[in-house]
Design a protein around this motif. Structure first.
Motif, mmCIF file in Angstrom:
data_model
loop_
_atom_site.group_PDB
_atom_site.id
_atom_site.type_symbol
_atom_site.label_atom_id
_atom_site.label_comp_id
_atom_site.label_asym_id
_atom_site.label_seq_id
_atom_site.Cartn_x
_atom_site.Cartn_y
_atom_site.Cartn_z
ATOM 1 N N THR A 1 0.837 -1.189 0.000
ATOM 2 C CA THR A 1 0.000 0.000 0.000
ATOM 3 C C THR A 1 0.874 1.241 0.000
ATOM 4 O OG1 THR A 1 -0.119 -0.021 2.426
ATOM 5 C CG2 THR A 1 -1.851 -1.194 1.217
ATOM 6 N N VAL A 2 0.323 2.321 -0.498
ATOM 7 C CA VAL A 2 1.051 3.588 -0.551
ATOM 8 C C VAL A 2 1.358 4.051 0.868
ATOM 9 C CG1 VAL A 2 0.931 5.994 -1.268
ATOM 10 C CG2 VAL A 2 0.003 4.202 -2.744
ATOM 11 N N GLY A 3 2.587 4.426 1.114
ATOM 12 C CA GLY A 3 3.027 4.856 2.427
ATOM 13 C C GLY A 3 3.664 3.764 3.257
ATOM 14 N N GLN A 4 3.587 2.528 2.805
ATOM 15 C CA GLN A 4 4.141 1.418 3.578
ATOM 16 C C GLN A 4 5.667 1.452 3.536
ATOM 17 O OE1 GLN A 4 2.720 -2.377 2.292
ATOM 18 N NE2 GLN A 4 3.877 -3.531 3.821
ATOM 19 N N MET A 5 6.311 1.115 4.672
ATOM 20 C CA MET A 5 7.760 1.061 4.739
ATOM 21 C C MET A 5 8.235 -0.298 4.263
ATOM 22 S SD MET A 5 10.415 1.579 7.889
ATOM 23 C CE MET A 5 10.591 -0.161 8.183
ATOM 24 N N VAL A 6 9.150 -0.327 3.298
ATOM 25 C CA VAL A 6 9.624 -1.574 2.703
ATOM 26 C C VAL A 6 11.139 -1.493 2.558
ATOM 27 C CG1 VAL A 6 7.479 -2.007 1.452
ATOM 28 C CG2 VAL A 6 9.301 -0.681 0.364
ATOM 29 N N TYR A 7 11.733 -2.623 2.217
ATOM 30 C CA TYR A 7 13.139 -2.735 1.872
ATOM 31 C C TYR A 7 13.238 -3.374 0.484
ATOM 32 C CZ TYR A 7 14.649 -1.598 6.630
ATOM 33 O OH TYR A 7 14.883 -0.962 7.812
ATOM 34 N N PHE A 8 14.195 -2.931 -0.332
ATOM 35 C CA PHE A 8 14.349 -3.476 -1.672
ATOM 36 C C PHE A 8 15.748 -4.067 -1.823
ATOM 37 C CE2 PHE A 8 15.601 0.946 -1.887
ATOM 38 C CZ PHE A 8 16.737 0.941 -2.695
ATOM 39 N N TYR A 9 15.825 -5.093 -2.656
ATOM 40 C CA TYR A 9 17.053 -5.873 -2.844
ATOM 41 C C TYR A 9 17.811 -5.349 -4.049
ATOM 42 C CZ TYR A 9 19.968 -10.067 -2.753
ATOM 43 O OH TYR A 9 21.003 -10.934 -2.649
ATOM 44 N N ARG A 10 19.108 -5.130 -3.875
ATOM 45 C CA ARG A 10 19.898 -4.568 -4.957
ATOM 46 C C ARG A 10 21.340 -5.009 -4.824
ATOM 47 N NH1 ARG A 10 20.760 1.879 -6.443
ATOM 48 N NH2 ARG A 10 21.778 1.537 -8.446
ATOM 49 N N GLY B 1 17.232 0.157 2.493
ATOM 50 C CA GLY B 1 16.043 0.752 3.046
ATOM 51 C C GLY B 1 16.343 1.470 4.346
ATOM 52 N N PRO B 2 15.295 1.950 5.002
ATOM 53 C CA PRO B 2 13.890 1.804 4.596
ATOM 54 C C PRO B 2 13.498 2.767 3.480
ATOM 55 C CG PRO B 2 14.038 3.051 6.628
ATOM 56 C CD PRO B 2 15.440 2.642 6.314
ATOM 57 N N ALA B 3 12.517 2.334 2.695
ATOM 58 C CA ALA B 3 11.942 3.152 1.637
ATOM 59 C C ALA B 3 10.424 3.161 1.795
ATOM 60 C CB ALA B 3 12.329 2.619 0.259
ATOM 61 N N ARG B 4 9.791 4.142 1.188
ATOM 62 C CA ARG B 4 8.338 4.282 1.275
ATOM 63 C C ARG B 4 7.709 4.068 -0.092
ATOM 64 N NH1 ARG B 4 6.431 4.054 6.513
ATOM 65 N NH2 ARG B 4 7.882 5.176 7.864
ATOM 66 N N VAL B 5 6.604 3.312 -0.116
ATOM 67 C CA VAL B 5 5.861 3.098 -1.352
ATOM 68 C C VAL B 5 5.091 4.375 -1.683
ATOM 69 C CG1 VAL B 5 4.098 1.724 -2.489
ATOM 70 C CG2 VAL B 5 5.674 0.634 -0.880
ATOM 71 N N ILE B 6 5.300 4.903 -2.883
ATOM 72 C CA ILE B 6 4.592 6.124 -3.273
ATOM 73 C C ILE B 6 3.604 5.873 -4.406
ATOM 74 C CG2 ILE B 6 6.459 7.624 -2.523
ATOM 75 C CD1 ILE B 6 7.341 7.856 -5.414
ATOM 76 N N MET B 7 3.766 4.752 -5.142
ATOM 77 C CA MET B 7 2.836 4.445 -6.216
ATOM 78 C C MET B 7 3.030 2.990 -6.629
ATOM 79 S SD MET B 7 2.206 6.457 -9.820
ATOM 80 C CE MET B 7 3.780 5.970 -10.491
#
Length: 964
Positions: free
Chosen positions: A217-226, A242-248
């Motif tokens: 969901t938009v605004g959720q705190m997530v981590y991404f693999y890179r 991370g942490p990163a936030r979902v914006i769209m």
């Protein structure tokens, strides 16, 4: 659409090709390219357009070959380009998978059909892709059938109406090699297709499994693999960012994230939600508090809510949980309830005195999910000797069974991780010497060593002193370039040839340290606090153990004299630093400086993160450019001196191995002259030939021309047995206490280093002993003491023999044993079964059906085996009936139960005193060993070993490990 590197003629080089596949029909084209530029890709792409026209949409990765002019031209033709998300090749899995399949097919085809030239290779690519499009079936139709509507014939094929071809029928008479070659190509390609298809089908079955799907969901705190970035050219590390936030969200392929002020286009399969502990991480709190404090101090914020003058709330309005109150003397008895459904396991009931207070930090047993009011009912209770009420037994006791303990949370895992870091930190602290623990004579030695360190640093111009005025200016203008420093005091073992020098300098220690030692002091900078330290190359290049053995073997085989070289103040002898840095004085101060004055760093002093790498680059430049050595391709810390006018082994004139500031070398007169050049150019602490120490090992030449490598000094100093009382030794199968685990970890660590470096005879047993952590038993301490006794009694090492260099060969020996290693966790702990304890007994609840009787030693939790009686009462629920079986658990037999699997309970009575270790069979330990331990040896040997068993052999590498 994707690019693939294909093997060429001879398979020594590879050439890039454009892989195009239709999503609907899976029709594939493979077109070799003349380069990876957008223009080359566009020229190959036009071959697809000639037959099928411009597609509606192209899915490709973010490679540069699909950008620029290629992207512009496809847009002009009305084709939409959709690049994949960042580092998410799975989004273009169809092209990736079919490209790999074709690549493997081509390799197998080229193995059966020899390509004489480049034109044959191009033709073989066309034939292979034709066979793949013809034979690949999906839904009963091949890609070529879906595109053309029919299956084209094969020339000369009996099953495709090609047998009537005049040329094919006249082939034996005409002897047409071209037709034979074409049929051989198709045959090899078809064979390769079926081999790859069967192999891939088997791999899919083995690796298949459902892919979890997560809705973000938009605004959720997530981590991404890179993938990370490596400056050393090796494989980049992978990590979660991370942490990163979902914006769209743009399902199914893309999720847009906000990370550190930028946008990230990520694939859903490379994203995971932030855990509860990560959402409340302490680093996040500190960063937020620090930023808020700095922002408030810069410019006071307006519009905040001031609660300083608000009245305090009434105590009656505060809902206080009794479980969290501290200091309550009267604790109400918990009301025991039956919850029909899943619940957290009950806590272990211990017999406590009435005055003992219950630890209020322990959480109470609560339901894991909300229970409906009608599903909860109070149970009548009965008092026990411990004062804690237990429920009365009821008819449906199976509903009261507590649930097994859950897995450890992330917080518990972090606690264990930081406990290991703390142990490592304490180990390093033990290596340092504290001044208050020294006698007066040794204290004077360390004070002189500190003065010598400062004088050497000033002489080598590692840094310079700043006066008070200049120091004040630096503090005012460049506070971010100032770091702290300290003295590191250690005891350094000495060789016999260095004792007199240390005595003259006044640093020879008088107390016993396992041999002659001197006081060593380093002025170390706290480089981790430097601004931008994370961007520095902090690697420490050092020759590998195999490289040391190879160097020793070459020196021995060539009959050279082995040399040892040690740079004094090596980091300060390198090149000047290119950045501005300053350092505070150590807390003890610097002789000749006033309090508050700074030091300006001129070279890479000890403690700077890039110090080892900077020195390595300087030394490499000297060896390569000034002295004419050649760097090894296999180990960058090994250098060779060659005579270009000679061939073979006669071409080698010398060899050097580098371990930071130590050198192990050997060679002829030309090599020794170059080593003398180093001796004149740098200040050396050691420059000797014959025997010596290198990387913590003693090298001693023997009369027969061999070299003995041992660590007798290390055994004497570091390997010490653990003292156990006679009564504790008798509790052989009891778990170790925390203090015993710490002592065992220290001893096993010492034995591990010894077994890794010079004692292959201990390697297998030490490796098995390491696998007993984190819950070892007293018998493991006894095994470690036995290994320590063996290491002290037999002071052996590795002997490098003088194998003639022309007959030198390398071989590997591997072996493994069956069922001699544990897999890290008891298998009984993986099930849903669990323990409960009463004042009289231990009860194992069997929720998962089983066919064998239960042994209390098959779990890492539960009772101490030496505190139990020999009797075992098993309550079996089998085939709808219940019965009880009584026997002894301390026997070697496994105890199979005939019939269907059973559930129920196993009861073990407590006993004081319990069983002796002689009364307990070790069969349960063997039943825990479900893995196999293996290992390998790599040896140098004479080529005549196959004919002469007495031929010379040198063991150069060894390792023991658990097989996967």
């Amino acid at each position: 659409m994707d690019t693939v590197w294909l093997p060429t003629v001879g398979q020594k080089k590879k050439r890039v090709a454009l892989n195009i596949i239709d999503y609907s029909s899976h029709f594939q084209m493979m077109i070799p390219l003349r380069g990876r530029s957008p223009e080359a890709v566009w020229a190959a792409y036009r071959q697809w357009v000639k037959f099928f026209g411009p597609p509606r949409q192209i899915w490709a990765d973010q490679g540069s070959e699909f950008k620029g002019s290629f992207k512009v031209r496809t847009a002009q033709e009305g084709t939409r380009m959709d690049p994949s998300s960042l580092e998410a090749p799975t989004q273009r899995g169809l092209a990736e998978r079919h490209g790999k399949t074709f690549k493997v097919m081509l390799e197998k085809t080229m193995a059966d059909y020899f390509c004489e030239n480049y034109n044959d290779w191009l033709e073989l690519i066309d034939v292979t892709i034709m066979v793949k499009n013809r034979l690949a079936s999906r839904g009963g139709f091949s890609p070529i059938q879906r595109v053309l509507g029919y299956l084209p014939r094969l020339p000369g094929g009996l099953l495709s109406e090609g047998q009537d071809d005049a040329e094919a029928g006249r082939q034996p008479r005409l002897g047409d090699a071209g037709i034979t070659r074409a049929m051989d190509m198709r045959k090899a390609a078809a064979k390769a297709f079926f081999e790859v298809d069967c192999d891939q089908a088997l791999r899919n079955v083995l690796a298949g499994g459902p892919r979890p799907h997560q809705d973000y969901t938009v605004g959720q705190m997530v981590y991404f693999y890179r993938l990370g970035h490596s400056k050393k050219g090796d494989r980049p590390h992978q990590r979660w960012h991370g942490p990163a936030r979902v914006i769209m969200t743009d399902y199914p392929g893309t999720i847009w994230l906000s990370y550190q002020g930028g946008l990230v286009k990520a694939a859903p399969e490379r994203i995971r939600p932030g855990s509860e502990e990560e959402n409340l991480t302490i680093s996040g709190w500190l960063d937020g508090l620090t930023q808020a404090k700095e922002a408030f101090e810069k410019e006071p914020t307006r519009g905040y809510i001031d609660l300083s003058n608000e009245p305090l709330p009434d105590l009656e309005e505060i809902d206080v949980d009794l479980d969290d109150n501290e200091g309550n003397e009267a604790q109400p008895e918990p009301v025991l309830r039956r919850v029909r459904g899943k619940q957290v396991p009950g806590r272990v009931i211990v017999d406590a005195e009435p005055d003992d207070q219950i630890d209020e930090t322990m959480p109470q047993a609560v339901p894991s999910g909300p229970a409906e009011p009608e599903d909860i009912e109070e149970l009548p209770s009965r008092p026990t000797a411990s004062g804690i009420s237990l429920p009365e037994p009821t008819e449906d006791d199976e509903d009261v069974m507590p649930e097994p303990p859950a897995k450890r949370t992330r917080v518990q895992m972090l606690e264990a991780y930081y406990a290991k870091l703390e142990t490592l930190f304490k180990t390093r602290q033990r290596k340092e010497v504290k001044l208050k623990e020294l006698n007066q004579a040794d204290l004077e030695c360390f004070l002189k060593a500190a003065e010598k360190e400062i004088q050497n640093n000033l002489t080598t111009q590692a840094y310079e002193k700043l006066d008070a005025e200049e120091s004040e200016r630096v503090r005012r203008t460049r506070p971010d370039r100032i770091m702290e420093s300290r003295y590191v005091r250690t005891v350094k073992p000495l060789e016999s040839c260095d004792v007199d020098k240390a005595n003259m300098e006044g640093t020879l220690l008088s107390s016993n340290h396992g041999g002659p030692c001197k006081a060593k002091v380093r002025h170390v900078m706290k480089g981790f606090s430097e601004e931008g330290a994370e961007d520095l190359d902090s690697a420490t290049p050092q020759v590998t153990r195999e490289g040391v053995m190879f160097t020793t073997q070459v020196i021995t085989s060539k009959g050279w004299n082995m040399g040892f070289l040690d740079f004094t103040q090596a980091f300060h002898s390198g090149d000047p630093i290119s950045r501005e840095l300053y350092a505070e004085q150590p807390p003890e101060g610097v002789p000749g400086m006033q309090k508050g004055e700074l030091l300006k760093l001129l070279k890479t002093c000890y403690g700077l993160l890039d110090g080892p790498m900077a020195w390595f680059r300087h030394l490499r430049k000297v060896l390569l450019e000034e002295l004419g050595y050649v760097q090894s391709l296999a180990d960058p810390c090994i250098y060779f001196l060659h005579d270009e006018s000679k061939q073979g082994w006669d071409r080698l004139l010398g060899i050097v191995s580098v371990a930071t500031d130590d050198l192990l070398h050997g060679g002829g007169p030309e090599h020794q002259e170059k080593m003398e050049t180093l001796n004149k150019k740098y200040k050396l602490g050691k420059f000797q030939y014959g025997s010596g120490r290198f990387t913590g090992k003693q090298f001693t030449p023997q009369d027969d021309g061999s070299i003995l490598i041992d660590q007798a000094h290390y055994v004497q100093e570091k390997v010490h047995r653990i003292v156990l009382s006679k009564a504790r030794k008798a509790q052989r199968y009891s778990r170790c206490s925390d203090d015993e685990i710490a002592q065992l970890r220290s001893l096993v660590g010492a034995l591990s280093w010894l077994a890794k470096e010079t004692r292959p005879d201990l390697s297998g047993r030490v490796s098995l002993l390491q696998q007993q952590f984190p819950k070892p038993r007293i018998c493991d301490i006894l095994s470690a003491n036995q290994l320590a006794n063996e290491a002290e009694k037999f002071a052996v090492g590795v002997r490098v023999t003088p194998i003639p260099i022309e007959k030198l060969r390398v071989s590997a020996v591997t072996d493994a044993s069956w069922g001699n290693a544990e897999d890290g966790q008891a298998r009984e702990d993986d099930s849903s079964d669990f323990w409960t304890e009463t004042p009289e007994c231990w009860i194992r609840h069997h929720v998962k059906p089983r066919r064998t009787l239960f042994h209390p030693g098959m779990t890492d939790s539960g009772p101490d085996l030496h505190e139990l009686a020999a009797s075992r009462r098993t309550r079996l629920c089998q085939d709808g009936t219940e019965r009880e079986q009584v026997d002894s658990w301390n026997q070697a037999k496994l105890g199979l139960v005939p019939g269907e699997p059973w559930t129920g309970q196993t009861v073990f009575e407590k006993a004081v005193p319990g069983l002796r270790h002689q009364d307990i069979s070790e069969g349960f330990l063997q039943n825990r060993r479900m893995q196999s331990q293996g290992g390998h040896l790599i040896i140098f040997h004479d080529q005549d070993l196959q004919f002469e068993p007495s031929a010379l052999i040198s063991i150069t590498s060894w390792k023991s490990y658990r097989l996967k």
